[in-house]
Scaffold this motif. Structure first.
Motif, PDB file in Angstrom:
ATOM      1  N   GLN A 288       0.824  -1.208   0.000  1.00 14.71           N
ATOM      2  CA  GLN A 288       0.000   0.000   0.000  1.00 14.71           C
ATOM      3  C   GLN A 288       0.861   1.263   0.000  1.00 14.71           C
ATOM      4  O   GLN A 288       0.503   2.267  -0.625  1.00 14.71           O
ATOM      5  CB  GLN A 288      -0.934  -0.005   1.221  1.00 14.71           C
ATOM      6  N   TYR A 289       2.013   1.213   0.704  1.00 17.02           N
ATOM      7  CA  TYR A 289       2.922   2.356   0.711  1.00 17.02           C
ATOM      8  C   TYR A 289       3.432   2.629  -0.702  1.00 17.02           C
ATOM      9  O   TYR A 289       3.434   3.782  -1.162  1.00 17.02           O
ATOM     10  CB  TYR A 289       4.100   2.098   1.653  1.00 17.02           C
ATOM     11  N   VAL A 290       3.873   1.579  -1.404  1.00 12.84           N
ATOM     12  CA  VAL A 290       4.382   1.767  -2.760  1.00 12.84           C
ATOM     13  C   VAL A 290       3.261   2.248  -3.692  1.00 12.84           C
ATOM     14  O   VAL A 290       3.473   3.139  -4.526  1.00 12.84           O
ATOM     15  CB  VAL A 290       5.019   0.468  -3.299  1.00 12.84           C
ATOM     16  N   ASP A 291       2.070   1.682  -3.543  1.00 11.37           N
ATOM     17  CA  ASP A 291       0.931   2.130  -4.354  1.00 11.37           C
ATOM     18  C   ASP A 291       0.672   3.621  -4.164  1.00 11.37           C
ATOM     19  O   ASP A 291       0.420   4.359  -5.133  1.00 11.37           O
ATOM     20  CB  ASP A 291      -0.333   1.350  -3.979  1.00 11.37           C
ATOM     21  N   LEU A 292       0.724   4.069  -2.915  1.00  9.18           N
ATOM     22  CA  LEU A 292       0.494   5.482  -2.623  1.00  9.18           C
ATOM     23  C   LEU A 292       1.584   6.337  -3.242  1.00  9.18           C
ATOM     24  O   LEU A 292       1.311   7.378  -3.860  1.00  9.18           O
ATOM     25  CB  LEU A 292       0.445   5.701  -1.109  1.00  9.18           C
ATOM     26  N   PHE A 293       2.840   5.913  -3.094  1.00  7.30           N
ATOM     27  CA  PHE A 293       3.972   6.664  -3.651  1.00  7.30           C
ATOM     28  C   PHE A 293       3.804   6.837  -5.164  1.00  7.30           C
ATOM     29  O   PHE A 293       4.065   7.915  -5.713  1.00  7.30           O
ATOM     30  CB  PHE A 293       5.280   5.927  -3.350  1.00  7.30           C
ATOM     31  N   LEU A 294       3.345   5.784  -5.840  1.00  2.13           N
ATOM     32  CA  LEU A 294       3.237   5.813  -7.304  1.00  2.13           C
ATOM     33  C   LEU A 294       1.928   6.407  -7.812  1.00  2.13           C
ATOM     34  O   LEU A 294       1.720   6.471  -9.020  1.00  2.13           O
ATOM     35  CB  LEU A 294       3.401   4.387  -7.856  1.00  2.13           C
ATOM     36  N   SER A 295       1.078   6.856  -6.902  1.00  2.00           N
ATOM     37  CA  SER A 295      -0.201   7.435  -7.314  1.00  2.00           C
ATOM     38  C   SER A 295      -0.002   8.781  -7.994  1.00  2.00           C
ATOM     39  O   SER A 295       0.996   9.467  -7.783  1.00  2.00           O
ATOM     40  CB  SER A 295      -1.119   7.599  -6.099  1.00  2.00           C
ATOM     41  N   GLU A 296      -0.955   9.148  -8.834  1.00  2.00           N
ATOM     42  CA  GLU A 296      -0.891  10.435  -9.533  1.00  2.00           C
ATOM     43  C   GLU A 296      -0.858  11.592  -8.555  1.00  2.00           C
ATOM     44  O   GLU A 296      -0.205  12.605  -8.795  1.00  2.00           O
ATOM     45  CB  GLU A 296      -2.082  10.587 -10.484  1.00  2.00           C
ATOM     46  N   LYS A 297      -1.562  11.442  -7.426  1.00  2.00           N
ATOM     47  CA  LYS A 297      -1.592  12.563  -6.480  1.00  2.00           C
ATOM     48  C   LYS A 297      -0.232  12.807  -5.842  1.00  2.00           C
ATOM     49  O   LYS A 297       0.017  13.882  -5.303  1.00  2.00           O
ATOM     50  CB  LYS A 297      -2.666  12.353  -5.412  1.00  2.00           C
ATOM     51  N   MET A 298       0.680  11.812  -5.938  1.00  2.00           N
ATOM     52  CA  MET A 298       2.027  11.988  -5.404  1.00  2.00           C
ATOM     53  C   MET A 298       3.024  12.354  -6.503  1.00  2.00           C
ATOM     54  O   MET A 298       3.679  13.392  -6.421  1.00  2.00           O
ATOM     55  CB  MET A 298       2.481  10.713  -4.672  1.00  2.00           C
ATOM     56  N   ILE A 299       3.165  11.501  -7.532  1.00  2.00           N
ATOM     57  CA  ILE A 299       4.229  11.714  -8.519  1.00  2.00           C
ATOM     58  C   ILE A 299       3.730  12.193  -9.876  1.00  2.00           C
ATOM     59  O   ILE A 299       4.521  12.404 -10.785  1.00  2.00           O
ATOM     60  CB  ILE A 299       5.077  10.433  -8.716  1.00  2.00           C
ATOM     61  N   GLY A 300       2.420  12.383 -10.009  1.00  2.00           N
ATOM     62  CA  GLY A 300       1.895  12.901 -11.269  1.00  2.00           C
ATOM     63  C   GLY A 300       2.212  14.374 -11.455  1.00  2.00           C
ATOM     64  O   GLY A 300       2.681  15.044 -10.533  1.00  2.00           O
ATOM     65  N   GLU A 301       1.975  14.883 -12.631  1.00  2.00           N
ATOM     66  CA  GLU A 301       2.179  16.309 -12.882  1.00  2.00           C
ATOM     67  C   GLU A 301       1.241  17.098 -11.973  1.00  2.00           C
ATOM     68  O   GLU A 301       0.039  16.887 -11.972  1.00  2.00           O
ATOM     69  CB  GLU A 301       1.913  16.622 -14.350  1.00  2.00           C
ATOM     70  N   GLY A 302       1.799  17.986 -11.191  1.00  2.00           N
ATOM     71  CA  GLY A 302       0.999  18.725 -10.216  1.00  2.00           C
ATOM     72  C   GLY A 302       0.769  17.952  -8.936  1.00  2.00           C
ATOM     73  O   GLY A 302       0.044  18.420  -8.051  1.00  2.00           O
ATOM     74  N   GLY A 303       1.383  16.779  -8.795  1.00  2.00           N
ATOM     75  CA  GLY A 303       1.238  15.989  -7.580  1.00  2.00           C
ATOM     76  C   GLY A 303       1.934  16.643  -6.396  1.00  2.00           C
ATOM     77  O   GLY A 303       2.741  17.570  -6.552  1.00  2.00           O
ATOM     78  N   PHE A 304       1.633  16.135  -5.214  1.00  2.00           N
ATOM     79  CA  PHE A 304       2.182  16.732  -3.995  1.00  2.00           C
ATOM     80  C   PHE A 304       3.711  16.778  -4.014  1.00  2.00           C
ATOM     81  O   PHE A 304       4.325  17.756  -3.559  1.00  2.00           O
ATOM     82  CB  PHE A 304       1.712  15.960  -2.756  1.00  2.00           C
ATOM     83  N   LEU A 305       4.346  15.721  -4.513  1.00  2.00           N
ATOM     84  CA  LEU A 305       5.812  15.678  -4.476  1.00  2.00           C
ATOM     85  C   LEU A 305       6.444  16.668  -5.444  1.00  2.00           C
ATOM     86  O   LEU A 305       7.572  17.118  -5.215  1.00  2.00           O
ATOM     87  CB  LEU A 305       6.309  14.258  -4.755  1.00  2.00           C
ATOM     88  N   THR A 306       5.732  17.017  -6.502  1.00  2.00           N
ATOM     89  CA  THR A 306       6.282  18.028  -7.422  1.00  2.00           C
ATOM     90  C   THR A 306       6.300  19.395  -6.761  1.00  2.00           C
ATOM     91  O   THR A 306       7.097  20.257  -7.130  1.00  2.00           O
ATOM     92  CB  THR A 306       5.473  18.093  -8.735  1.00  2.00           C
ATOM     93  N   GLU A 307       5.448  19.590  -5.769  1.00  2.00           N
ATOM     94  CA  GLU A 307       5.409  20.868  -5.062  1.00  2.00           C
ATOM     95  C   GLU A 307       6.611  21.049  -4.135  1.00  2.00           C
ATOM     96  O   GLU A 307       6.922  22.165  -3.737  1.00  2.00           O
ATOM     97  CB  GLU A 307       4.106  20.981  -4.258  1.00  2.00           C
ATOM     98  N   ILE A 308       7.274  19.942  -3.801  1.00  2.00           N
ATOM     99  CA  ILE A 308       8.469  20.047  -2.954  1.00  2.00           C
ATOM    100  C   ILE A 308       9.743  19.689  -3.727  1.00  2.00           C
ATOM    101  O   ILE A 308      10.771  19.385  -3.131  1.00  2.00           O
ATOM    102  CB  ILE A 308       8.344  19.197  -1.676  1.00  2.00           C
ATOM    103  N   GLY A 309       9.662  19.726  -5.062  1.00  2.00           N
ATOM    104  CA  GLY A 309      10.884  19.642  -5.855  1.00  2.00           C
ATOM    105  C   GLY A 309      11.067  18.447  -6.759  1.00  2.00           C
ATOM    106  O   GLY A 309      12.006  18.415  -7.552  1.00  2.00           O
ATOM    107  N   LEU A 310      10.190  17.428  -6.682  1.00  2.00           N
ATOM    108  CA  LEU A 310      10.328  16.291  -7.585  1.00  2.00           C
ATOM    109  C   LEU A 310       9.944  16.714  -9.001  1.00  2.00           C
ATOM    110  O   LEU A 310       8.928  17.365  -9.211  1.00  2.00           O
ATOM    111  CB  LEU A 310       9.433  15.133  -7.144  1.00  2.00           C
ATOM    112  N   ILE A 311      10.768  16.332  -9.968  1.00  2.00           N
ATOM    113  CA  ILE A 311      10.465  16.607 -11.374  1.00  2.00           C
ATOM    114  C   ILE A 311       9.853  15.340 -11.953  1.00  2.00           C
ATOM    115  O   ILE A 311      10.495  14.289 -11.976  1.00  2.00           O
ATOM    116  CB  ILE A 311      11.733  17.038 -12.124  1.00  2.00           C
ATOM    117  N   PRO A 312       8.585  15.394 -12.383  1.00  2.00           N
ATOM    118  CA  PRO A 312       7.853  14.155 -12.680  1.00  2.00           C
ATOM    119  C   PRO A 312       8.306  13.437 -13.946  1.00  2.00           C
ATOM    120  O   PRO A 312       8.815  14.043 -14.895  1.00  2.00           O
ATOM    121  CB  PRO A 312       6.407  14.642 -12.826  1.00  2.00           C
ATOM    122  N   LEU A 313       8.111  12.123 -13.936  1.00  2.00           N
ATOM    123  CA  LEU A 313       8.282  11.315 -15.137  1.00  2.00           C
ATOM    124  C   LEU A 313       7.180  11.676 -16.129  1.00  2.00           C
ATOM    125  O   LEU A 313       6.146  12.233 -15.761  1.00  2.00           O
ATOM    126  CB  LEU A 313       8.150   9.827 -14.787  1.00  2.00           C
TER     127      LEU A 313
END
Length: 337
Positions: A288-313
């Motif tokens: 479930q942790y990995v599923d959450l990490f790979l979700s659009e809301k995390m690593i998608g364009e405009g996802g939460f992680l892009t707001e703290i510096g991740l450049i999305p695939l």
């Protein structure tokens, strides 16, 4: 009646044993890269807040340090996931397999630029890859020969550069950022300088380059105090501290998400984490942790992680990563250099 009760007791015992086996540990343990640490910690906090599982423990020990801990074996006292700001080395995967780990699953989460930065109050600064490599190399070419690096000021390297002392705060040898810097900057630049003969990556140890531990925020703090120094760390730390520090242009290009994605910024790399497949089904919540990490809301364009510096695939890359994870695709030695 007694027979029925006995069967029920056996069934309850088997259920308890199965449950105990399925969740031999209820808290995920994650180690590794300081660059991936902010992203992994964000997902861990979200996971802890939105599921019935405890918040995973995330330790920042560097990519190299994380791979060593990961390779300690398959016992449940070892790490479940290791973060890495570079791809796993063949020698590290060999160590995993030798330790009895039968399934190492690679997860690529996005991209990052290695930022060269300095105090925001300083004059704008621009370096070429070659100038940066010559500033920190153990040996440099002088009169056609490699000699111990004599450069103390930037202007010693090139008269067009500032007449200021060279002082570089950077990652230690255990860091994936250091590995990537050596490959992309040192080897990338020296491989084109005939005196080296081949790519060269030795970093000087005379106090000009200062290894500054696995906490990149310490480098930021030093840049705030020392206006003449430059620092080396993941782009996300530059973005988070843009009110205090600013990027140094490399080959005329400033670090930014757009410049990393279009490859015009020359010091860019992919970010990963690696899952110990042998622990799946034994440590509560890993899938479930990995599923959450790979979700659009995390690593998608405009996802939460892009707001703290991740450049999305790209969308295609994200879909492939998810498909490989769904298939629990394991790495083989043929997959890595």
């Amino acid at each position: 009646m007694k027979k029925t009760m006995k069967l029920i007791a056996i069934a309850l015992l088997m259920t308890a044993l199965t449950a105990g086996f399925a969740f031999a540990r209820d808290q995920i343990r994650i180690v590794g890269s300081s660059t991936v640490f902010p992203f992994s910690s964000y997902v861990a906090e979200e996971f802890g807040a939105t599921t019935k599982s405890p918040t995973p423990v995330v330790e920042s020990v560097g990519s190299g340090g994380g791979h060593k801990l990961f390779a300690a074996g398959v016992g449940l006292d070892t790490a479940d996931i290791t973060n890495s700001s570079r791809r796993i080395k063949k020698s590290e995967l060999e160590a995993d397999l030798k330790a009895g780990i039968t399934q190492v699953i690679e997860i690529k989460i996005g991209y990052d630029g290695i930022a060269i930065a300095h105090n925001k109050s300083g004059a704008d600064f621009s370096l070429t890859l070659a100038q940066l490599a010559l500033a920190v190399a153990e040996e440099v070419p002088v009169n056609g020969q490699l000699v111990k690096n004599p450069y103390k000021k930037w202007s010693d390297i090139d008269k067009s550069l500032p007449n200021a002392d060279i002082l570089v705060y950077g990652p230690p040898t255990s860091s994936g950022t250091r590995d990537a810097f050596e490959e992309l900057v040192m080897e990338g630049a020296t491989g084109k300088i005939k005196e080296y003969g081949k790519p060269y990556k030795k970093i000087r140890q005379d106090g000009v380059y200062v290894p500054s531990g696995e906490n990149d925020n310490l480098i930021v703090q030093r840049l705030v105090k020392d206006k003449n120094a430059i620092g080396i760390f993941g782009y996300s730390f530059l973005q988070e501290n843009a009110d205090r520090i600013k990027g140094v242009a490399v080959n005329g290009v400033l670090p930014s998400p757009e410049n990393v994605l279009n490859s015009s910024y020359p010091i860019s790399r992919s970010l990963f984490f690696y899952v110990k497949g042998d622990h799946l089904g034994k440590v509560k919540g890993m899938e479930q942790y990995v599923d959450l990490f790979l979700s659009e809301k995390m690593i998608g364009e405009g996802g939460f992680l892009t707001e703290i510096g991740l450049i999305p695939l790209s969308k295609t890359e994200r879909e492939k990563v998810r498909a490989d994870w769904k298939a629990r695709k394991a790495l083989s030695l043929n997959d890595v250099k």
